[in-house]
Scaffold this motif. Structure first.
Motif, PDB file in Angstrom:
ATOM      1  N   ILE A   1      44.772  41.223  24.883  1.00  0.00           N
ATOM      2  CA  ILE A   1      45.249  41.420  26.254  1.00  0.00           C
ATOM      3  C   ILE A   1      44.855  40.241  27.134  1.00  0.00           C
ATOM      4  O   ILE A   1      45.678  39.712  27.905  1.00  0.00           O
ATOM      5  N   TYR A   2      43.569  39.824  27.004  1.00  0.00           N
ATOM      6  CA  TYR A   2      43.126  38.685  27.814  1.00  0.00           C
ATOM      7  C   TYR A   2      43.924  37.432  27.468  1.00  0.00           C
ATOM      8  O   TYR A   2      44.300  36.647  28.355  1.00  0.00           O
TER       9      TYR A   2
ATOM     10  N   ILE B   1      47.324  37.791  29.007  1.00  0.00           N
ATOM     11  CA  ILE B   1      47.288  37.598  30.456  1.00  0.00           C
ATOM     12  C   ILE B   1      47.137  36.117  30.793  1.00  0.00           C
ATOM     13  O   ILE B   1      47.837  35.586  31.669  1.00  0.00           O
TER      14      ILE B   1
ATOM     15  N   ILE C   1      50.377  34.394  29.953  1.00  0.00           N
ATOM     16  CA  ILE C   1      51.424  34.681  30.939  1.00  0.00           C
ATOM     17  C   ILE C   1      51.140  33.955  32.246  1.00  0.00           C
ATOM     18  O   ILE C   1      52.051  33.394  32.885  1.00  0.00           O
ATOM     19  N   ALA C   2      49.850  33.974  32.654  1.00  0.00           N
ATOM     20  CA  ALA C   2      49.489  33.275  33.898  1.00  0.00           C
ATOM     21  C   ALA C   2      49.764  31.776  33.782  1.00  0.00           C
ATOM     22  O   ALA C   2      50.298  31.148  34.703  1.00  0.00           O
TER      23      ALA C   2
END
Length: 739
Positions: free
Chosen positions: A502-503, A506, A509-510
């Motif tokens: 997940i990290y 994220i 994606i960021a």
């Protein structure tokens, strides 16, 4: 995994065992026994116990079994996790089997808990139902299927995949025995889905062969050739079934090789029934290849082995050899062998040999009427009609006695043909009438069989649907059970990994978002810079164009020696140029300022061409001109075109009207109308040199409007039309949105 454990057979002789024997070595007795772990005497269920004559049983949840056998039969004990053991039955003694390496010490804690709860609970009932199903599977299809269904009902919440696989495999065996090959294949597949098993794969391969799906059989069985720790009997069945499949595909060489591999294992382990089967099948392959000597050699081997097993098996193999003689037109050898078989058959208890109890299609029942019929056919093939008649008559009498309408029909028809060929038409007619009567009886029986078969198939379908429903319910229960058991463990094992994923997602994606934003912003800024540069370039082109036209006007006054007019024009022109230069760096200026510049420009042009046109600038009173902005010098080229190309060439005096009106609260329309010669006539008056040169002023205006609309979201819209229907006059309509 097959256990390489040593199995010890403990014989418990009772004081009455000798008295219990009846009929010497041929007496039928009931053998009782158990199969348990040697270390702690834990019972072992699901162990297959059979004899070399085809009798079959499995141990129940208490490890117990019962099987009927004859003195002298070979008792075979085998299981998926056991090495196969054979024991020659000498009396009705009890047989206890102790298995080394199957104690609780070899089981995990989880296996101990499952085994303990299963024995206390539903496992015993499940195995009991399977035992009942196996007991009835050859004699009563409905009962055996019902017992399988009842065994599966117990598995709704236990989730024991081993027991489920056992039930489905038993169901497949039942369908296989009774010729329902499609259903057998489906259930064997389901059993494999529940639990992988070499035994189930071999049964599935047999079902494929019997259903003429030989390639599927090869696909499922060939990988097992390299499998380790397979018990000898299973490996023999594997090679035999592979041979059957390749024979079905006409791959006779490969079929013979597989049969011979199986025969070597059977001879090494002294499994006489399989030695007979494989020798006979190898002989069949040689016969198909027309290798007579080799075929006879293996047929002789199968006959010699059959003599050591049982008279029934000897007759069966002898009949196969007789069929071989028939195919090769060796009728004397065939007749001699079949007559010998008749004598052997008469020595056996009545009625004749029951159908062979083995997997696969049941062979035809060996009866005296059928053998007599085949002997008669052999005589007929030699044109020995008189010798054939007694055997046909005997076949008819025996078939009528045993209610065997199929043989009776064939023998009666054949007898009628023999009498007809001999010229005895009276007996031929009598035999034919008997044949018609038998056919009628057989037709009625066939109709009854068809009706029973249809009813039977409906019952099978209903039972199979019930089993399918039970399987679906079991799968649902198993899914819930598995989910509940593994949920916490799965969460603990995957939580860290999920967090990292997940990290990472994220961050990715960021990073992608930031990259896209920077790219978009850079692209937008670059586009804006390009547009601004283009606008500036266009404006710098507009100013020299305008100045050049104005200087032409000054030059015109000087040429006329009109100094006062030239001075006045230069004074007004300087004011106009100062304003134009001040606004040259702006994209938009207030509409009021643009109108002032236009009015000054029109005034200058009117001073030059006062005899060519008059003009009017009309701005509606309610318009707040300060609230609207317009690109500088946007309207001037249109007014210049109207004067220089429309009104200047008009014979009489023309009129130029500039009108500003409100369309909506946030939109104005600026109209520039002239009643000049029109665009078409103006184009015709252009010189050849003028036609070659494109108008820079109008071209620049169009480019400016396009860029400004792209930058400011369609704030300006320009349309040019003829004012009158005769193509004279021009109207320019410019619509301007409020910022």
């Amino acid at each position: 995994m097959v256990r390489k454990a040593y199995i010890i057979i403990v014989v418990l002789l009772t004081s009455l065992s000798t008295l219990a024997q009846v009929g010497g070595n041929q007496g039928v007795v009931e053998i009782k026994g158990t199969v348990k772990a040697r270390e702690n005497y834990v019972p072992i269920s699901g162990v297959r116990v059979s004899t070399d004559k085809g009798a079959y049983a499995t141990t129940n949840a208490l490890g117990e079994f019962k099987i009927r056998a004859s003195i002298g039969d070979m008792l075979i004990i085998e299981g998926p996790e056991l090495e196969t053991v054979r024991y020659r039955i000498k009396s009705d003694e009890d047989v206890d089997v102790l298995v080394e390496g199957y104690g609780s010490s070899s089981l995990s804690k989880k296996q101990k808990r499952e085994a303990s709860s299963s024995i206390r609970g539903g496992l015993a009932n499940h195995q009991r139902f399977l035992d009942s199903a196996n007991f009835y599977k050859k004699t009563n299809l409905e009962k055996s299927i019902d017992f399988v269904a009842r065994s599966m009902e117990l598995l709704g919440s236990s989730g024991n995949r081993r027991d489920l696989s056992s039930s489905l495999r038993t169901l497949g065996e039942i369908y296989l025995i009774h010729g329902q090959y499609d259903l057998a294949i489906a259930n064997f597949k389901d059993a494999l889905s529940a639990q992988e098993s070499n035994r189930t794969k071999i049964l599935l391969g047999k079902a494929y062969v019997l259903n003429n799906e030989h390639e599927n059989a090869v696909d499922i069985l060939e990988p097992l050739v390299a499998a380790k720790n397979m018990v000898p009997y299973q490996r023999i069945e594997l090679f035999e079934t592979l041979g059957d499949a390749n024979k079905g595909m006409s791959q006779l060489k490969k079929a013979r090789d597989y049969y011979q591999e199986g025969l070597l294992i059977a001879e090494k382990n002294q499994i006489s029934p399989k030695e007979i089967d494989l020798s006979s099948k190898i002989a069949d392959v040689f016969a198909s290849e027309n290798k007579i000597i080799e075929a006879e050699g293996f047929y002789k081997n199968s006959l010699d082995l059959s003599k050591k097993v049982a008279p029934e098996r000897l007759i069966q193999e002898s009949e196969k050899v007789a069929d071989f003689y028939n195919q090769k037109n060796r009728y004397d050898d065939e007749i001699q062998l079949r007559k010998k078989n008749l004598n052997e058959l008469e020595q056996l208890p009545k009625p004749g040999i029951a159908k062979e109890e083995k997997m696969g299609p049941m062979r035809d029942t060996i009866t005296s009427q059928r053998i007599n019929y085949k002997i008669a056919n052999a005589y007929i093939a030699q044109d020995k009609l008189d010798e054939a008649i007694p055997y046909l008559e005997k076949s008819i009498v025996e078939a009528d006695r045993d209610d065997d309408l199929d043989v009776q029909k064939d023998a009666t028809r054949k007898l009628s043909e023999v009498y007809r060929n001999k010229g005895d038409y009276t007996k031929a007619l009598e035999s034919y009438q008997d044949y018609v009567a038998v056919v009628d009886s057989l037709y009625v029986r066939k109709e009854q069989e068809i009706a029973r078969a249809a009813r039977f198939n409906r019952e099978i379908a209903n039972t199979q649907n019930r089993i399918s429903s039970l399987e679906q319910e079991r799968e649902l229960s198993q899914s819930k059970y598995s989910l509940a058991v593994t949920e916490q463990q799965l969460f603990e094992e995957t939580s860290k990994r999920q967090k990292w994923i997940i990290y990472s997602l994220i961050f990715g994606i960021a990073l992608m978002g930031l990259t896209a934003f920077l790219y978009y912003r850079s692209n937008k800024q670059q586009k804006l810079a390009n547009n601004l540069l283009a606008l500036k370039s266009l404006r710098t082109q507009m100013n020299p164009h305008f100045i050049f036209n104005a200087l032409n006007s000054v030059n015109n006054y000087i040429a006329k020696s009109d100094e006062r007019s030239a001075n006045r024009f230069l004074s007004e022109f300087s004011v106009l140029m100062r304003s134009v230069l001040e606004n040259s760096e702006e994209d938009f200026i207030p509409l009021a300022k643009e109108l002032e510049l236009l009015e000054l420009y029109v005034k200058l042009e009117h001073s030059r061409f006062s005899d060519k046109f008059d003009y009017e600038i009309d701005v509606e009173n309610q318009i707040d001109v300060d609230a609207f902005q317009i690109p500088p010098m946007l309207l001037q080229p249109y007014i210049e075109n109207a004067i220089w190309h429309g009104l200047r060439y008009k014979d009489e005096k023309g009129f130029l009207k500039i009108k500003v009106r409100q369309i909506t609260s946030d939109m104005l329309e600026i109209r520039i109308e002239d009643n000049g010669i029109g665009r078409k006539k103006s184009a015709e008056l252009k010189t050849t040199n003028q036609k070659k040169q494109k108008s820079k002023g109008m071209g620049n205006i169009q480019k400016r409007i396009q860029i400004l609309n792209d930058m400011y979201k369609n704030r300006v819209d320009v349309s040019i039309t003829d004012l009158y229907e005769d193509k004279t006059g021009t109207r320019v309509s410019l619509k301007l949105k409020k910022q």
